[in-house]
Design a protein around this motif. Structure first.
Motif, PDB file in Angstrom:
ATOM      1  N   ALA A  33       0.834  -1.208   0.000  1.00  0.00           N
ATOM      2  CA  ALA A  33       0.000   0.000   0.000  1.00  0.00           C
ATOM      3  C   ALA A  33       0.865   1.254   0.000  1.00  0.00           C
ATOM      4  CB  ALA A  33      -0.934  -0.002   1.211  1.00  0.00           C
ATOM      5  N   GLY A  34       1.944   1.235   0.795  1.00  0.00           N
ATOM      6  CA  GLY A  34       2.850   2.379   0.819  1.00  0.00           C
ATOM      7  C   GLY A  34       3.503   2.613  -0.525  1.00  0.00           C
ATOM      8  N   LEU A  35       3.929   1.534  -1.175  1.00  0.00           N
ATOM      9  CA  LEU A  35       4.536   1.644  -2.505  1.00  0.00           C
ATOM     10  C   LEU A  35       3.548   2.208  -3.520  1.00  0.00           C
ATOM     11  CD1 LEU A  35       6.471  -1.738  -2.849  1.00  0.00           C
ATOM     12  CD2 LEU A  35       7.478   0.532  -3.103  1.00  0.00           C
ATOM     13  N   LEU A  36       2.334   1.664  -3.512  1.00  0.00           N
ATOM     14  CA  LEU A  36       1.343   2.098  -4.488  1.00  0.00           C
ATOM     15  C   LEU A  36       0.922   3.544  -4.258  1.00  0.00           C
ATOM     16  CD1 LEU A  36      -0.812  -1.143  -4.622  1.00  0.00           C
ATOM     17  CD2 LEU A  36       0.609  -0.224  -6.457  1.00  0.00           C
ATOM     18  N   LYS A  37       0.840   3.947  -3.005  1.00  0.00           N
ATOM     19  CA  LYS A  37       0.496   5.340  -2.707  1.00  0.00           C
ATOM     20  C   LYS A  37       1.537   6.281  -3.297  1.00  0.00           C
ATOM     21  CE  LYS A  37      -0.416   8.559   1.085  1.00  0.00           C
ATOM     22  NZ  LYS A  37      -0.443   8.755   2.556  1.00  0.00           N
ATOM     23  N   ALA A  38       2.818   5.938  -3.124  1.00  0.00           N
ATOM     24  CA  ALA A  38       3.894   6.774  -3.674  1.00  0.00           C
ATOM     25  C   ALA A  38       3.831   6.797  -5.200  1.00  0.00           C
ATOM     26  CB  ALA A  38       5.249   6.241  -3.211  1.00  0.00           C
ATOM     27  N   ARG A  39       3.561   5.644  -5.821  1.00  0.00           N
ATOM     28  CA  ARG A  39       3.483   5.576  -7.281  1.00  0.00           C
ATOM     29  C   ARG A  39       2.292   6.371  -7.799  1.00  0.00           C
ATOM     30  NH1 ARG A  39       8.234   5.052  -7.322  1.00  0.00           N
ATOM     31  NH2 ARG A  39       9.200   3.025  -6.949  1.00  0.00           N
ATOM     32  N   MET A  40       1.175   6.307  -7.075  1.00  0.00           N
ATOM     33  CA  MET A  40      -0.014   7.048  -7.501  1.00  0.00           C
ATOM     34  C   MET A  40       0.230   8.554  -7.471  1.00  0.00           C
ATOM     35  SD  MET A  40      -3.010   4.739  -5.731  1.00  0.00           S
ATOM     36  CE  MET A  40      -4.378   5.784  -6.209  1.00  0.00           C
ATOM     37  N   GLU A  41       0.967   9.007  -6.465  1.00  0.00           N
ATOM     38  CA  GLU A  41       1.298  10.428  -6.399  1.00  0.00           C
ATOM     39  C   GLU A  41       2.158  10.837  -7.588  1.00  0.00           C
ATOM     40  OE1 GLU A  41       3.093  10.793  -2.582  1.00  0.00           O
ATOM     41  OE2 GLU A  41       1.184  10.828  -1.498  1.00  0.00           O
ATOM     42  N   LYS A  42       3.098   9.952  -7.970  1.00  0.00           N
ATOM     43  CA  LYS A  42       3.949  10.255  -9.124  1.00  0.00           C
ATOM     44  C   LYS A  42       3.138  10.221 -10.417  1.00  0.00           C
ATOM     45  CE  LYS A  42       8.449   9.311 -11.187  1.00  0.00           C
ATOM     46  NZ  LYS A  42       8.041   9.962 -12.399  1.00  0.00           N
ATOM     47  N   ILE A  43       2.231   9.236 -10.523  1.00  0.00           N
ATOM     48  CA  ILE A  43       1.391   9.161 -11.717  1.00  0.00           C
ATOM     49  C   ILE A  43       0.545  10.424 -11.839  1.00  0.00           C
ATOM     50  CG2 ILE A  43      -0.500   7.930 -12.836  1.00  0.00           C
ATOM     51  CD1 ILE A  43       0.549   5.381 -11.474  1.00  0.00           C
ATOM     52  N   GLU A  44       0.010  10.883 -10.704  1.00  0.00           N
ATOM     53  CA  GLU A  44      -0.785  12.120 -10.716  1.00  0.00           C
ATOM     54  C   GLU A  44       0.034  13.276 -11.275  1.00  0.00           C
ATOM     55  OE1 GLU A  44      -3.820  12.868 -10.084  1.00  0.00           O
ATOM     56  OE2 GLU A  44      -4.658  11.115  -9.096  1.00  0.00           O
ATOM     57  N   MET A  60      -0.416  -1.846 -14.437  1.00  0.00           N
ATOM     58  CA  MET A  60       0.620  -1.865 -13.412  1.00  0.00           C
ATOM     59  C   MET A  60       0.245  -2.872 -12.338  1.00  0.00           C
ATOM     60  SD  MET A  60       2.205   1.124 -10.897  1.00  0.00           S
ATOM     61  CE  MET A  60       3.349   1.821 -12.078  1.00  0.00           C
ATOM     62  N   ASN A  61       1.241  -3.651 -11.910  1.00  0.00           N
ATOM     63  CA  ASN A  61       1.036  -4.546 -10.787  1.00  0.00           C
ATOM     64  C   ASN A  61       1.982  -4.160  -9.660  1.00  0.00           C
ATOM     65  OD1 ASN A  61       3.573  -5.639 -11.466  1.00  0.00           O
ATOM     66  ND2 ASN A  61       2.640  -7.228 -12.730  1.00  0.00           N
ATOM     67  N   VAL A  62       1.934  -4.877  -8.562  1.00  0.00           N
ATOM     68  CA  VAL A  62       2.754  -4.525  -7.408  1.00  0.00           C
ATOM     69  C   VAL A  62       4.235  -4.637  -7.734  1.00  0.00           C
ATOM     70  CG1 VAL A  62       3.414  -5.259  -5.086  1.00  0.00           C
ATOM     71  CG2 VAL A  62       0.999  -5.051  -5.681  1.00  0.00           C
ATOM     72  N   LYS A  63       4.607  -5.667  -8.490  1.00  0.00           N
ATOM     73  CA  LYS A  63       6.012  -5.850  -8.856  1.00  0.00           C
ATOM     74  C   LYS A  63       6.530  -4.655  -9.634  1.00  0.00           C
ATOM     75  CE  LYS A  63       9.127  -8.974 -11.333  1.00  0.00           C
ATOM     76  NZ  LYS A  63       9.221 -10.224 -12.137  1.00  0.00           N
ATOM     77  N   GLU A  64       5.724  -4.169 -10.569  1.00  0.00           N
ATOM     78  CA  GLU A  64       6.138  -3.005 -11.361  1.00  0.00           C
ATOM     79  C   GLU A  64       6.167  -1.745 -10.511  1.00  0.00           C
ATOM     80  OE1 GLU A  64       4.320  -4.990 -15.417  1.00  0.00           O
ATOM     81  OE2 GLU A  64       3.165  -3.510 -14.296  1.00  0.00           O
ATOM     82  N   ALA A  65       5.255  -1.636  -9.550  1.00  0.00           N
ATOM     83  CA  ALA A  65       5.272  -0.483  -8.656  1.00  0.00           C
ATOM     84  C   ALA A  65       6.556  -0.453  -7.829  1.00  0.00           C
ATOM     85  CB  ALA A  65       4.059  -0.515  -7.729  1.00  0.00           C
ATOM     86  N   LYS A  66       7.066  -1.649  -7.498  1.00  0.00           N
ATOM     87  CA  LYS A  66       8.309  -1.739  -6.722  1.00  0.00           C
ATOM     88  C   LYS A  66       9.531  -1.382  -7.559  1.00  0.00           C
ATOM     89  CE  LYS A  66       8.653  -5.515  -4.171  1.00  0.00           C
ATOM     90  NZ  LYS A  66       8.509  -6.956  -3.816  1.00  0.00           N
TER      91      LYS A  66
END
Length: 332
Positions: A33-44, A60-66
């Motif tokens: 969840a922490g990883l995805l939150k950071a990625r979502m902010e960057k995507i925004e 995007m999956n979790v592996k790609e988010a990492k």
């Protein structure tokens, strides 16, 4: 119907037991969840760099988010390239970052190669990338002689249909797939595996993913919906069995959203505002081709678990020429 309800109860109990006996998922999904939150902010922040390039879609999956927020680019549910945004906010594309060149040639007769061994990514706006896109814009047929991938293809067609904004164009209204920052189609992982309910087991980080996770309904009545998609509708795997597979995954999602470690964060990742409600209502749907053995008997049935509930539904569809042309559903 009593036997079916009892089987559903057994499925829920089995998954709950697996989750209770293997608690490593709690912290792992909090980390996700922490990883995805950071990625979502960057995507925004990068939204201006992205458009929807039909019939190519971002996943995007979790592996790609990492891995620094890379995206998979897919055609008819098949991975064909990787995308990323570089430090200069340029969209970059590669067929070298993975085994895409062999796959693209084999399935879609695509000869275009993007990037080199020394410099894997090239600019999305480059001439080479433009030629690559044009190849897929011409809608090449998939060569299935090397193996079929109909379930992923159908998932992609359904996601495209569900993503439509104009009610006049939609075969089923009040439904939107979960997308990261409203852009990337999200593949939700689970720690469970086993294609048959009786064989379901705990597989940790190697578990299977949910076929489609979406929001259904309108306003305050909007519910998260876990969908189990099949490319066939035959008596050997009837709808009543398929919906139990979806129910197993929904039981995990319910446990995740109830987690004190990250439940509220996942509620937001799934596209809702505020805190996850104490009384949780989740829709569960089997999604299958229309056939003579369609089963609607379980539609509207509610399976309770403490103060929470699972609402069972069906979606039966027809497709032609890689487009969903008709849907019959108990979801409203």
């Amino acid at each position: 119907m009593d036997d079916f309800i009892n089987e559903c109860g057994n499925t829920i109990s089995k998954v709950q037991e697996l989750l209770s006996n293997n608690t490593e998922w709690i912290q792992r999904y909090a980390d996700y969840a922490g990883l995805l939150k950071a990625r979502m902010e960057k995507i925004e922040n990068d939204k201006n760099n992205f458009n929807e390039w039909k019939p190519l879609y971002l996943y995007m999956n979790v592996k790609e988010a990492k891995s620094s927020g890379k995206f998979t680019l897919r055609y008819l549910g098949q991975d064909v390239a990787m995308l990323k945004v570089d430090k200069d906010n340029k969209v970059m594309i590669s067929t070298k970052d993975g085994k895409f060149e062999e796959i693209n040639k084999k399935y879609f007769d695509c000869e275009f190669k993007l990037g080199t061994n020394s410099k894997k990514y090239i600019e999305w706006r480059s001439k080479e990338a433009e030629e690559f896109r044009k190849h897929f814009f011409d809608n090449p047929k998939r060569n299935d002689s090397f193996g079929k991938n109909h379930e992923h293809r159908l998932e992609s067609l359904l996601l495209t249909e569900f993503s439509k904004k104009d009610r006049k164009d939609k075969k089923i209204c009040n439904i939107q797939p979960v997308k990261l920052a409203g852009i990337a189609r999200f593949q939700m992982p689970t720690p469970l595996s086993g294609c048959k309910i009786k064989n379901i087991k705990y597989s940790g980080a190697r578990g299977g993913g949910i076929d489609i996770i979406s929001r259904t309904g309108k306003g305050a009545a909007t519910k998260l919906c876990i969908m189990e998609v099949k490319d066939e509708n035959k008596s050997k795997e009837p709808p009543a069995k398929v919906i139990q597979q979806g129910l197993a995954y929904a039981t995990f999602i319910r446990g995740l959203l109830k987690s004190k470690n990250s439940g509220d964060e996942w509620w937001k990742i799934f596209g809702f505002n505020g805190k996850c409600p104490d009384k949780l209502e989740l829709n569960v749907a089997c999604v299958m081709p229309l056939a003579t053995n369609n089963d609607t008997s379980f539609a509207g049935k509610i399976i309770k678990i403490d103060q929470d509930s699972f609402h069972l539904h069906y979606i039966y569809f027809q497709e032609k020429d890689n487009e969903i042309i008709n849907i019959e559903s108990s979801l409203k």
